[in-house]
Design an enzyme around this catalytic site. Structure first.
Site, PDB file in Angstrom:
ATOM      1  N   HIS A  20      -4.651  65.483  58.614  1.00 10.87           N
ATOM      2  CA  HIS A  20      -4.489  65.190  60.061  1.00 10.87           C
ATOM      3  C   HIS A  20      -3.097  65.220  60.666  1.00 10.87           C
ATOM      4  O   HIS A  20      -2.928  65.717  61.517  1.00 10.87           O
ATOM      5  CB  HIS A  20      -5.139  63.626  60.499  1.00 10.87           C
ATOM      6  CG  HIS A  20      -6.522  63.752  60.492  1.00 10.87           C
ATOM      7  ND1 HIS A  20      -6.983  63.212  61.927  1.00 10.87           N
ATOM      8  CD2 HIS A  20      -7.535  63.741  59.913  1.00 10.87           C
ATOM      9  CE1 HIS A  20      -8.313  63.500  61.674  1.00 10.87           C
ATOM     10  NE2 HIS A  20      -8.554  63.849  60.487  1.00 10.87           N
ATOM     11  N   ASP A 119      -3.308  61.169  67.476  1.00 13.58           N
ATOM     12  CA  ASP A 119      -4.252  61.756  66.926  1.00 13.58           C
ATOM     13  C   ASP A 119      -5.719  61.251  67.629  1.00 13.58           C
ATOM     14  O   ASP A 119      -5.658  60.127  67.939  1.00 13.58           O
ATOM     15  CB  ASP A 119      -4.419  61.421  65.575  1.00 13.58           C
ATOM     16  CG  ASP A 119      -5.308  61.991  64.826  1.00 13.58           C
ATOM     17  OD1 ASP A 119      -6.837  61.885  65.119  1.00 13.58           O
ATOM     18  OD2 ASP A 119      -5.271  62.718  63.783  1.00 13.58           O
ATOM     19  N   THR A 141      -7.867  67.388  65.820  1.00 15.50           N
ATOM     20  CA  THR A 141      -7.512  68.393  64.779  1.00 15.50           C
ATOM     21  C   THR A 141      -8.617  68.742  64.158  1.00 15.50           C
ATOM     22  O   THR A 141      -8.641  69.628  63.229  1.00 15.50           O
ATOM     23  CB  THR A 141      -6.540  67.625  63.757  1.00 15.50           C
ATOM     24  OG1 THR A 141      -7.332  66.478  62.801  1.00 15.50           O
ATOM     25  CG2 THR A 141      -5.275  67.016  64.253  1.00 15.50           C
ATOM     26  N   HIS A 150     -19.294  63.115  68.951  1.00 22.51           N
ATOM     27  CA  HIS A 150     -18.585  61.744  69.324  1.00 22.51           C
ATOM     28  C   HIS A 150     -18.528  61.294  70.878  1.00 22.51           C
ATOM     29  O   HIS A 150     -18.907  60.389  71.103  1.00 22.51           O
ATOM     30  CB  HIS A 150     -17.262  61.632  68.584  1.00 22.51           C
ATOM     31  CG  HIS A 150     -17.261  62.092  67.198  1.00 22.51           C
ATOM     32  ND1 HIS A 150     -18.159  61.274  66.280  1.00 22.51           N
ATOM     33  CD2 HIS A 150     -16.709  62.671  66.465  1.00 22.51           C
ATOM     34  CE1 HIS A 150     -18.075  61.666  65.166  1.00 22.51           C
ATOM     35  NE2 HIS A 150     -17.168  62.725  65.221  1.00 22.51           N
ATOM     36  N   THR A 284      -7.809  67.896  50.474  1.00 16.36           N
ATOM     37  CA  THR A 284      -6.927  66.834  49.733  1.00 16.36           C
ATOM     38  C   THR A 284      -7.553  65.583  49.167  1.00 16.36           C
ATOM     39  O   THR A 284      -6.918  64.742  48.452  1.00 16.36           O
ATOM     40  CB  THR A 284      -5.766  66.567  51.026  1.00 16.36           C
ATOM     41  OG1 THR A 284      -6.692  66.121  52.053  1.00 16.36           O
ATOM     42  CG2 THR A 284      -5.033  68.047  51.158  1.00 16.36           C
ATOM     43  N   SER A 310      -8.102  75.446  42.858  1.00 15.14           N
ATOM     44  CA  SER A 310      -7.339  74.232  43.214  1.00 15.14           C
ATOM     45  C   SER A 310      -7.932  73.118  42.827  1.00 15.14           C
ATOM     46  O   SER A 310      -8.651  72.625  43.539  1.00 15.14           O
ATOM     47  CB  SER A 310      -6.871  74.175  44.579  1.00 15.14           C
ATOM     48  OG  SER A 310      -6.067  73.044  44.853  1.00 15.14           O
ATOM     49  N   TRP A 336      -2.499  72.783  42.776  1.00 17.83           N
ATOM     50  CA  TRP A 336      -1.990  72.982  44.345  1.00 17.83           C
ATOM     51  C   TRP A 336      -1.793  74.506  44.578  1.00 17.83           C
ATOM     52  O   TRP A 336      -1.258  74.870  43.696  1.00 17.83           O
ATOM     53  CB  TRP A 336      -0.875  72.160  44.754  1.00 17.83           C
ATOM     54  CG  TRP A 336      -0.779  71.913  46.089  1.00 17.83           C
ATOM     55  CD1 TRP A 336       0.383  72.836  47.048  1.00 17.83           C
ATOM     56  CD2 TRP A 336      -1.410  71.605  47.254  1.00 17.83           C
ATOM     57  NE1 TRP A 336       0.281  72.621  48.004  1.00 17.83           N
ATOM     58  CE2 TRP A 336      -0.867  71.662  48.718  1.00 17.83           C
ATOM     59  CE3 TRP A 336      -2.596  70.651  47.181  1.00 17.83           C
ATOM     60  CZ2 TRP A 336      -1.313  71.423  49.660  1.00 17.83           C
ATOM     61  CZ3 TRP A 336      -3.007  70.218  48.555  1.00 17.83           C
ATOM     62  CH2 TRP A 336      -2.454  70.387  49.651  1.00 17.83           C
ATOM     63  N   TRP A 357     -12.001  71.333  58.512  1.00 16.23           N
ATOM     64  CA  TRP A 357     -11.524  72.068  59.570  1.00 16.23           C
ATOM     65  C   TRP A 357     -10.429  72.872  59.223  1.00 16.23           C
ATOM     66  O   TRP A 357     -10.401  74.157  59.677  1.00 16.23           O
ATOM     67  CB  TRP A 357     -11.442  71.359  60.664  1.00 16.23           C
ATOM     68  CG  TRP A 357     -11.183  72.201  61.997  1.00 16.23           C
ATOM     69  CD1 TRP A 357     -10.070  72.175  62.776  1.00 16.23           C
ATOM     70  CD2 TRP A 357     -12.421  73.000  62.665  1.00 16.23           C
ATOM     71  NE1 TRP A 357     -10.630  73.296  63.820  1.00 16.23           N
ATOM     72  CE2 TRP A 357     -11.760  73.556  63.677  1.00 16.23           C
ATOM     73  CE3 TRP A 357     -13.875  73.161  62.225  1.00 16.23           C
ATOM     74  CZ2 TRP A 357     -12.556  74.356  64.652  1.00 16.23           C
ATOM     75  CZ3 TRP A 357     -14.377  73.914  62.929  1.00 16.23           C
ATOM     76  CH2 TRP A 357     -14.005  74.544  64.433  1.00 16.23           C
ATOM     77  N   SER A 359      -9.189  74.176  56.477  1.00 15.14           N
ATOM     78  CA  SER A 359      -9.640  75.321  55.567  1.00 15.14           C
ATOM     79  C   SER A 359     -10.678  76.461  56.138  1.00 15.14           C
ATOM     80  O   SER A 359     -10.328  77.758  55.942  1.00 15.14           O
ATOM     81  CB  SER A 359     -10.482  74.580  54.513  1.00 15.14           C
ATOM     82  OG  SER A 359      -9.798  73.782  53.655  1.00 15.14           O
ATOM     83  N   GLU A 362      -8.270  78.423  58.354  1.00  9.42           N
ATOM     84  CA  GLU A 362      -7.572  79.378  57.486  1.00  9.42           C
ATOM     85  C   GLU A 362      -8.401  80.644  56.804  1.00  9.42           C
ATOM     86  O   GLU A 362      -7.964  81.453  56.327  1.00  9.42           O
ATOM     87  CB  GLU A 362      -6.697  78.664  56.276  1.00  9.42           C
ATOM     88  CG  GLU A 362      -5.602  77.681  56.880  1.00  9.42           C
ATOM     89  CD  GLU A 362      -5.281  76.312  56.001  1.00  9.42           C
ATOM     90  OE1 GLU A 362      -5.743  76.462  54.835  1.00  9.42           O
ATOM     91  OE2 GLU A 362      -4.694  75.337  56.467  1.00  9.42           O
TER      92      GLU A 362
END
Ligand code: UDP
Length: 460
Positions: A20, A119, A141, A150, A284, A310, A336, A357, A359, A362
Site C-alpha cells: 500500500h 490511503d 491503491t 465497498h 509480499t 520468488s 525477491w 492489484w 502484480s 505489472e
C-alpha cells in the site's frame, strides 16, 4: 477575500501493510515533482517508511519528507505470526498516531496542513480533515471494481442475505443490480462484504470507508479508465470526483535495486526462450499452505517449463525433498526479484500469482497472462476479472493447487492456443494502459486535473 496560502503543506497518510505505502509514495513523488511549491509530509510507521524509502532509488525531492508514526503495538507483545493482529493494533491507535505525526511535521516544516491525502483505507481521516478544516483526498491503491464493492456494501447486504446460509444458496448469482457487475458473482466478493466475519477490524474499516468516500474531495485510483469503464463511469456519477491516474508502475517506473542484476536473474532470463518461463510470486504477504507449495513445486517440475520463483527464505524448507537440486538447471528460486523488470522480460510467458492489484497491473504492462490462486481480500474478485471479464488468464478458485492442476494450467498458458489468445488480449490491455499514460491519454489528463484540484484547495 481569503489570503493566498504561499506555503501549502500536504500531509500524506499511508497504510503500512501489504503493498500500500509504495504506490502511495510513487504517486506522492509524482505530485511533489510536478508541484514544487507544495511541501509533502509522508507519514507511516518506521518499518514501512524504511522499506519504501530505501527501495526507492529515485533522487530525493526537497519538498517530500517522511515522518515515522507509532505502530500501536503494545509493550511486551510477542508476534505469533498473524499479520492481522498487527493491523488491528495499528488501526486501534492510528487516529492518535497520525495526529501526533502531523504535529511533528507542522513543527518541522513550519506550515499548517492545507490538505490530507490518505490511503482510502484510513476513512477516519475524513473526520481529522474536518477538524483541521481542510479537504480529504482518499487514494485507492487497488482496482475500481473492488472499491465499488465497498461503496455498495449496504446495497449488496440489503439484496443478498448476509451470513453463511444466505450466501451458500446464492453464491453463483451475479450482482447485476450494480453497474459493471454482470459477470461478478456473490462468491467473488471480498470477505467482509456479505460473508466471513463482518465485524473484523478490516471488514469494519472497509465498510466505513465505503460509506465515507462520498466526503472525499476527489477519489484517486491506481488504474486506467479503459480497464473497467462502466464501473468507473458509475462511481464518477456518485462521488464528488473519481480519477484514475495509473497504472502507477507505467507513470513512474521505480528504479530497481537489482538494476545491476547482482542475483543473475535477468541474465538467466536472457538465456531462456521467448515466452517459455513461468514466473511465480504471491506478493509480499501471502505464502500458500505447505501442501499447496509442495504441489506447485511438483507441478512446475513435471511441466518441464523453465521457472523463476520468488519465495521467502523461510518457506524454502517446505519444498519437496531434492526439488532444488533436481531443478537447478530448470529454474531459479530466490527470495525477491525485481518483479516489474521480470514481467517485462520477453522470456516470461506466464505468471502464477495471488492476484494482488500491483502484480496484475505489472503483468498487464508486461503482457503476461496469469494463473491466479487468490487467497484474501480483493484477490478473489481480481481473479474473476482476470479469468472471466478481461480473459487474460485462468483462476484456481478456492484452491487448492494440485500437481496436475498446475501442470495443465502451465501447459494451457505457455503452450496452447488458449494461452496465445489470452496473450493477445493482455497485449491489447497493455496498449490501452500505455495510451492512457501518454500525452493525451485518460490517466495523464486525470493526473493534470488532480494536480489542478490540489493546487486550488491548497492555495486557499
Ligand atoms: N514484488 C517484487 N518482488 C518480489 C515479490 C513482489 O518486486 O519478489 C512486488 C511486486 O512487483 C508488486 C508488489 O511486490 O509491486 C506486490 O504487490 P501486490 O499488490 O501484488 O500484492 P501484496 O504484496 O499487496 O499482497
Amino acid at each position: 477575500m481569503a489570503e493566498e496560502n504561499k506555503n501549502p503543506h500536504v500531509a500524506v497518510l499511508a497504510f503500512p501493510f501489504g503493498t500500500h505505502a509504495a504506490p502511495l509514495l510513487s504517486l506522492t513523488r509524482r505530485l511533489a515533482f510536478a508541484a514544487p511549491e507544495i511541501t509533502f509530509s509522508f507519514l507511516s510507521t518506521a518499518q514501512s517508511n524504511r522499506s519504501v524509502f530505501l527501495s526507492d532509488l529515485n533522487p530525493p525531492l526537497p519538498n517530500l519528507k517522511s515522518y515515522d508514526i507509532d505502530n500501536g503495538i503494545p509493550h511486551g507483545y510477542q508476534f505469533k505470526g498473524n499479520p492481522l493482529d498487527l493491523i488491528g493494533f495499528f488501526l486501534g491507535s492510528a487516529p492518535v498516531s497520525f495526529k501526533k505525526g502531523m504535529e511533528a511535521a507542522i513543527a518541522d516544516i513550519g506550515n499548517k496542513i492545507s490538505c490530507l491525502i490518505t490511503d482510502a483505507f484510513l476513512w477516519f481521516a475524513a473526520g481529522i480533515a474536518d477538524e483541521l478544516g481542510v479537504p480529504w483526498i482518499p487514494i485507492w491503491t487497488s482496482g475500481p471494481v473492488a472499491i465499488s464493492t465497498h461503496f455498495y456494501t449496504d446495497l449488496i447486504r440489503s439484496k443478498i442475505a448476509v451470513g453463511p446460509d444466505g450466501i451458500t444458496v446464492r453464491e453463483d448469482e451475479v450482482l447485476d443490480f450494480m453497474p459493471g457487475f454482470s459477470s461478478i458473482r456473490v462468491r467473488d466478493l471480498p470477505e467482509g462484504v456479505v460473508s466471513g466475519d463482518l465485524e473484523s477490524p478490516i471488514a469494519r474499516m472497509l465498510h466505513q470507508m465505503g460509506r465515507t468516500l462520498i466526503r472525499g474531495e476527489v477519489i484517486v485510483v491506481n488504474s486506467f479508465e479503459e480497464l473497467d469503464s462502466i464501473v468507473i463511469e458509475d462511481l464518477r456519477s456518485k462521488l464528488k470526483q473519481f480519477l484514475t491516474v495509473g497504472p502507477f508502475n507505467l507513470c513512474a517506473p521505480q528504479v530497481s535495486v537489482y538494476g545491476d542484476d547482482r542475483t543473475g536473474i535477468l541474465s538467466w532470463l536472457d538465456r531462456q526462450r521467448s515466452g517459455s518461463v513461468a514466473y511465480v510470486s504471491f506478493g509480499t504477504l501471502m505464502t500458500p499452505p505447505p501442501a499447496e507449495l509442495a504441489a506447485l513445486a511438483k507441478g512446475l517440475e513435471a511441466s518441464g517449463a523453465p521457472f523463476l520463483w520468488s519465495l521467502k527464505e523461510a518457506s524454502k524448507g517446505q519444498l519437496p525433498g531434492g526439488f532444488l537440486d533436481r531443478t537447478k538447471d530448470q529454474g531459479m528460486v530466490v527470495p525477491w526479484v525485481p518483479q516489474p523488470c521480470v514481467l517485462s522480460h520477453v522470456a516470461v510467458g506466464g505468471f502464477v500469482t495471488h492476484g494482488g492489484w500491483n502484480s496484475i497491473l505489472e503483468s498487464i504492462t508486461g503482457e503476461v497472462p496469469m494463473i491466479c490462486r487468490p487467497f484474501i481480500g480483493d484477490q478473489i474478485l481480481n481473479g474473476r476479472l482476470i479469468a472471466s471479464v478481461w480473459e487474460i488468464g485462468i483462476t484456481i478458485e478456492g484452491g487448492p493447487i494440485t500437481e496436475h492442476g498446475m501442470m495443465n494450467a502451465l501447459d494451457l498458458i505457455l503452450r496452447k492456443e488458449e494461452g496465445r489468445t489470452m496473450k493477445e488480449k493482455v497485449r491489447r490491455l497493455r496498449m490501452m494502459a500505455e495510451q492512457a499514460v501518454g500525452p493525451s491519454g485518460s490517466s495523464n489528463t486525470n493526473f493534470q486535473s488532480f494536480l489542478k484540484i490540489l493546487r486550488t484547495v491548497t492555495s486557499q
